[in-house]
Write a protein that holds these residues in place. Structure first.
Motif, PDB file in Angstrom:
ATOM      1  N   ASP A  94      18.039 -37.964  16.727  1.00 55.65           N
ATOM      2  CA  ASP A  94      17.246 -38.092  15.497  1.00 55.65           C
ATOM      3  C   ASP A  94      15.867 -38.684  15.789  1.00 55.65           C
ATOM      4  O   ASP A  94      14.854 -38.253  15.219  1.00 55.65           O
ATOM      5  N   GLN A  95      15.817 -39.676  16.677  1.00 50.56           N
ATOM      6  CA  GLN A  95      14.537 -40.286  17.033  1.00 50.56           C
ATOM      7  C   GLN A  95      13.642 -39.304  17.780  1.00 50.56           C
ATOM      8  O   GLN A  95      12.429 -39.273  17.562  1.00 50.56           O
ATOM      9  N   SER A  96      14.240 -38.474  18.628  1.00 45.71           N
ATOM     10  CA  SER A  96      13.465 -37.465  19.351  1.00 45.71           C
ATOM     11  C   SER A  96      12.857 -36.459  18.384  1.00 45.71           C
ATOM     12  O   SER A  96      11.683 -36.079  18.517  1.00 45.71           O
ATOM     13  N   GLU A  97      13.644 -36.035  17.412  1.00 50.16           N
ATOM     14  CA  GLU A  97      13.149 -35.070  16.428  1.00 50.16           C
ATOM     15  C   GLU A  97      12.063 -35.691  15.560  1.00 50.16           C
ATOM     16  O   GLU A  97      11.074 -35.026  15.208  1.00 50.16           O
ATOM     17  N   ALA A  98      12.230 -36.972  15.204  1.00 49.78           N
ATOM     18  CA  ALA A  98      11.217 -37.651  14.397  1.00 49.78           C
ATOM     19  C   ALA A  98       9.912 -37.790  15.179  1.00 49.78           C
ATOM     20  O   ALA A  98       8.815 -37.643  14.618  1.00 49.78           O
ATOM     21  N   LEU A  99      10.016 -38.075  16.469  1.00 49.94           N
ATOM     22  CA  LEU A  99       8.816 -38.172  17.302  1.00 49.94           C
ATOM     23  C   LEU A  99       8.091 -36.833  17.361  1.00 49.94           C
ATOM     24  O   LEU A  99       6.865 -36.775  17.214  1.00 49.94           O
ATOM     25  N   LYS A 100       8.846 -35.764  17.571  1.00 48.32           N
ATOM     26  CA  LYS A 100       8.236 -34.437  17.615  1.00 48.32           C
ATOM     27  C   LYS A 100       7.535 -34.111  16.300  1.00 48.32           C
ATOM     28  O   LYS A 100       6.427 -33.570  16.292  1.00 48.32           O
ATOM     29  N   ALA A 101       8.201 -34.453  15.194  1.00 47.76           N
ATOM     30  CA  ALA A 101       7.617 -34.162  13.884  1.00 47.76           C
ATOM     31  C   ALA A 101       6.327 -34.936  13.664  1.00 47.76           C
ATOM     32  O   ALA A 101       5.339 -34.403  13.135  1.00 47.76           O
ATOM     33  N   GLY A 102       6.303 -36.216  14.105  1.00 48.79           N
ATOM     34  CA  GLY A 102       5.109 -37.038  13.924  1.00 48.79           C
ATOM     35  C   GLY A 102       3.929 -36.515  14.719  1.00 48.79           C
ATOM     36  O   GLY A 102       2.796 -36.475  14.212  1.00 48.79           O
ATOM     37  N   ILE A 103       4.160 -36.097  15.971  1.00 52.68           N
ATOM     38  CA  ILE A 103       3.072 -35.573  16.804  1.00 52.68           C
ATOM     39  C   ILE A 103       2.642 -34.191  16.324  1.00 52.68           C
ATOM     40  O   ILE A 103       1.445 -33.852  16.342  1.00 52.68           O
ATOM     41  N   THR A 104       3.601 -33.387  15.864  1.00 53.74           N
ATOM     42  CA  THR A 104       3.286 -32.036  15.399  1.00 53.74           C
ATOM     43  C   THR A 104       2.365 -32.057  14.185  1.00 53.74           C
ATOM     44  O   THR A 104       1.562 -31.143  13.984  1.00 53.74           O
ATOM     45  N   LYS A 105       2.473 -33.112  13.365  1.00 52.93           N
ATOM     46  CA  LYS A 105       1.573 -33.237  12.222  1.00 52.93           C
ATOM     47  C   LYS A 105       0.121 -33.378  12.675  1.00 52.93           C
ATOM     48  O   LYS A 105      -0.803 -32.963  11.977  1.00 52.93           O
ATOM     49  N   LEU A 106      -0.071 -33.967  13.853  1.00 54.89           N
ATOM     50  CA  LEU A 106      -1.424 -34.136  14.390  1.00 54.89           C
ATOM     51  C   LEU A 106      -1.885 -32.908  15.155  1.00 54.89           C
ATOM     52  O   LEU A 106      -3.081 -32.616  15.208  1.00 54.89           O
ATOM     53  N   ASP A 107      -0.917 -32.194  15.760  1.00 53.02           N
ATOM     54  CA  ASP A 107      -1.243 -31.005  16.555  1.00 53.02           C
ATOM     55  C   ASP A 107      -0.046 -30.067  16.507  1.00 53.02           C
ATOM     56  O   ASP A 107       0.969 -30.287  17.179  1.00 53.02           O
ATOM     57  N   ASP A 108      -0.158 -29.002  15.714  1.00 55.70           N
ATOM     58  CA  ASP A 108       0.980 -28.102  15.534  1.00 55.70           C
ATOM     59  C   ASP A 108       1.246 -27.212  16.754  1.00 55.70           C
ATOM     60  O   ASP A 108       2.235 -26.478  16.791  1.00 55.70           O
ATOM     61  N   LYS A 109       0.374 -27.272  17.749  1.00 58.49           N
ATOM     62  CA  LYS A 109       0.579 -26.500  18.977  1.00 58.49           C
ATOM     63  C   LYS A 109       1.135 -27.362  20.126  1.00 58.49           C
ATOM     64  O   LYS A 109       1.217 -26.905  21.266  1.00 58.49           O
ATOM     65  N   ALA A 110       1.509 -28.590  19.800  1.00 55.43           N
ATOM     66  CA  ALA A 110       2.018 -29.497  20.829  1.00 55.43           C
ATOM     67  C   ALA A 110       3.367 -29.013  21.368  1.00 55.43           C
ATOM     68  O   ALA A 110       4.199 -28.505  20.627  1.00 55.43           O
ATOM     69  N   SER A 111       3.546 -29.176  22.671  1.00 55.39           N
ATOM     70  CA  SER A 111       4.833 -28.854  23.307  1.00 55.39           C
ATOM     71  C   SER A 111       5.374 -30.119  23.964  1.00 55.39           C
ATOM     72  O   SER A 111       4.612 -30.935  24.486  1.00 55.39           O
ATOM     73  N   PHE A 112       6.710 -30.263  23.953  1.00 59.38           N
ATOM     74  CA  PHE A 112       7.331 -31.523  24.355  1.00 59.38           C
ATOM     75  C   PHE A 112       8.308 -31.316  25.517  1.00 59.38           C
ATOM     76  O   PHE A 112       9.003 -30.303  25.586  1.00 59.38           O
ATOM     77  N   GLU A 113       8.310 -32.310  26.401  1.00 58.99           N
ATOM     78  CA  GLU A 113       9.316 -32.378  27.460  1.00 58.99           C
ATOM     79  C   GLU A 113       9.871 -33.802  27.454  1.00 58.99           C
ATOM     80  O   GLU A 113       9.171 -34.753  27.781  1.00 58.99           O
ATOM     81  N   ILE A 114      11.134 -33.932  27.028  1.00 58.58           N
ATOM     82  CA  ILE A 114      11.766 -35.244  26.895  1.00 58.58           C
ATOM     83  C   ILE A 114      12.844 -35.385  27.967  1.00 58.58           C
ATOM     84  O   ILE A 114      13.797 -34.602  28.011  1.00 58.58           O
ATOM     85  N   ASN A 115      12.680 -36.371  28.832  1.00 60.89           N
ATOM     86  CA  ASN A 115      13.653 -36.645  29.885  1.00 60.89           C
ATOM     87  C   ASN A 115      14.317 -37.986  29.625  1.00 60.89           C
ATOM     88  O   ASN A 115      13.630 -38.999  29.432  1.00 60.89           O
ATOM     89  N   THR A 116      15.638 -37.971  29.632  1.00 59.88           N
ATOM     90  CA  THR A 116      16.402 -39.189  29.381  1.00 59.88           C
ATOM     91  C   THR A 116      17.292 -39.481  30.582  1.00 59.88           C
ATOM     92  O   THR A 116      17.952 -38.592  31.112  1.00 59.88           O
ATOM     93  N   VAL A 117      17.278 -40.731  31.016  1.00 56.10           N
ATOM     94  CA  VAL A 117      18.085 -41.156  32.156  1.00 56.10           C
ATOM     95  C   VAL A 117      18.951 -42.330  31.727  1.00 56.10           C
ATOM     96  O   VAL A 117      18.449 -43.306  31.161  1.00 56.10           O
ATOM     97  N   ASP A 118      20.283 -42.228  31.989  1.00 58.15           N
ATOM     98  CA  ASP A 118      21.148 -43.358  31.673  1.00 58.15           C
ATOM     99  C   ASP A 118      21.184 -44.330  32.850  1.00 58.15           C
ATOM    100  O   ASP A 118      20.659 -44.059  33.925  1.00 58.15           O
ATOM    101  N   THR A 119      21.821 -45.468  32.657  1.00 61.47           N
ATOM    102  CA  THR A 119      21.806 -46.539  33.655  1.00 61.47           C
ATOM    103  C   THR A 119      22.432 -46.113  34.974  1.00 61.47           C
ATOM    104  O   THR A 119      21.886 -46.366  36.053  1.00 61.47           O
TER     105      THR A 119
END
Length: 298
Positions: A94-119
């Motif tokens: 949900d937080q990842s989607e909210a982040l994408k939505a917030g940045i997309t409002k500023l730039d609708d052509k933005a592309s995202f690469e989200i990398n998550t690493v556990d401990t």
């Protein structure tokens, strides 16, 4: 191509020893005090790399991601039409989607690469990186010992460890980010360093075979002669690779920035370690050996 004049590289090496020892001590102090500035590759968290069609300000990005429900402040790095956001904890879906939505409002052509690493994954990556460096060093020791002799092997391993640690020290002192590409750069520098060192050692061995060394001064002159004969080759190689790495640093993308910077730093140190560290160190190890024995084992 050879220099017509032979320089006393062995004499000059003491100044490089002093410089390297001073930087090593500083690096050890910073490592013991602050450690390395690990990226999300080596610690749990999420790294968001965003490609944009226009430049955004720090304030715009902070405003766009402030309502994600994340309890800690992220690290935000701005580049040319790029934004990198690093969180020390994993983002939920949900937080990842909210982040994408917030940045997309500023730039609708933005592309995202989200990398998550556990401990556990972070610990495994760090452990495997250390194993990779140690195994490569062990293989080099065995190879050089078989091809040359143990003194050459010891001098070579000290030289390549010097190059690798100098890069680590610089990254620790200036708090530069250490990621997986940094490990790749260190392994590349090790390979480059040993290649340059072997070229000089091979020339020393050839000159030993056809020369008559009776005193330490004879051995010193032989080392200076061998370095002189291979110097232009070493400089050409170092300069060529350095130029490529430098332009990758200046013009390359954000994802390879630390790799390029590590390569540039490592090449600068590697340019002098084979000449002023490895060869004089071999001479010091050889100094206690009787000339007659040295000729037989060369």
């Amino acid at each position: 191509m050879h220099f017509k004049r032979e320089f006393d590289f062995v004499h000059l090496s003491k100044y490089f020893y002093i410089f390297s020892i001073a930087l090593t001590v500083a690096g050890l102090i910073f490592l013991a005090t602050f450690g390395l500035n690990y990226s999300v590759d080596f610690k749990a968290g999420s790294n968001v790399d965003i490609s944009l069609s226009k430049n955004l300000t720090q304030e715009q990005v902070e405003a766009a991601i402030k309502d994600l429900g994340v309890t800690h402040e992220p690290s935000i790095s701005l580049g040319q039409e790029r934004v990198n956001i690093r969180y020390d904890k994993e983002l939920t879906e949900d937080q990842s989607e909210a982040l994408k939505a917030g940045i997309t409002k500023l730039d609708d052509k933005a592309s995202f690469e989200i990398n998550t690493v556990d401990t556990e994954m972070a610990k495994e990556l760090a452990r495997n990186a250390i194993y990779a460096v140690l195994i490569s060093c062990l293989g080099i020791i065995i190879y050089v010992s078989i091809r040359f002799e143990w003194r050459f092997a010891l001098a070579a391993i000290v030289s390549l460890l010097h190059d690798a640690f100098m890069v680590v020290a610089v990254f620790s002192i200036f708090r530069l980010e250490v990621d997986l590409t940094f490990i790749v750069a260190v392994l590349t520098i090790i390979g480059y360093s040993i290649n340059d060192t072997i070229v000089i050692f091979d020339r020393i061995r050839e000159n030993l075979r056809f020369g008559k060394q009776k005193t330490y001064e004879d051995m010193k002159a032989l080392v200076n002669k061998s370095v002189t004969q291979t110097l232009m080759r070493s400089l050409y190689t170092a300069f060529t690779v350095f130029v490529a790495a430098f332009f990758l640093l200046i013009m390359g993308g954000e994802s390879i920035k630390m790799f390029s910077l590590a390569m540039v730093v490592g090449l600068l140190f590697g340019a002098y370690s084979s000449i002023f560290i490895a060869s004089p160190l071999w001479l010091l190890l050889k100094k206690r050996q009787k000339p007659k024995v040295a000729n037989k084992t060369a």
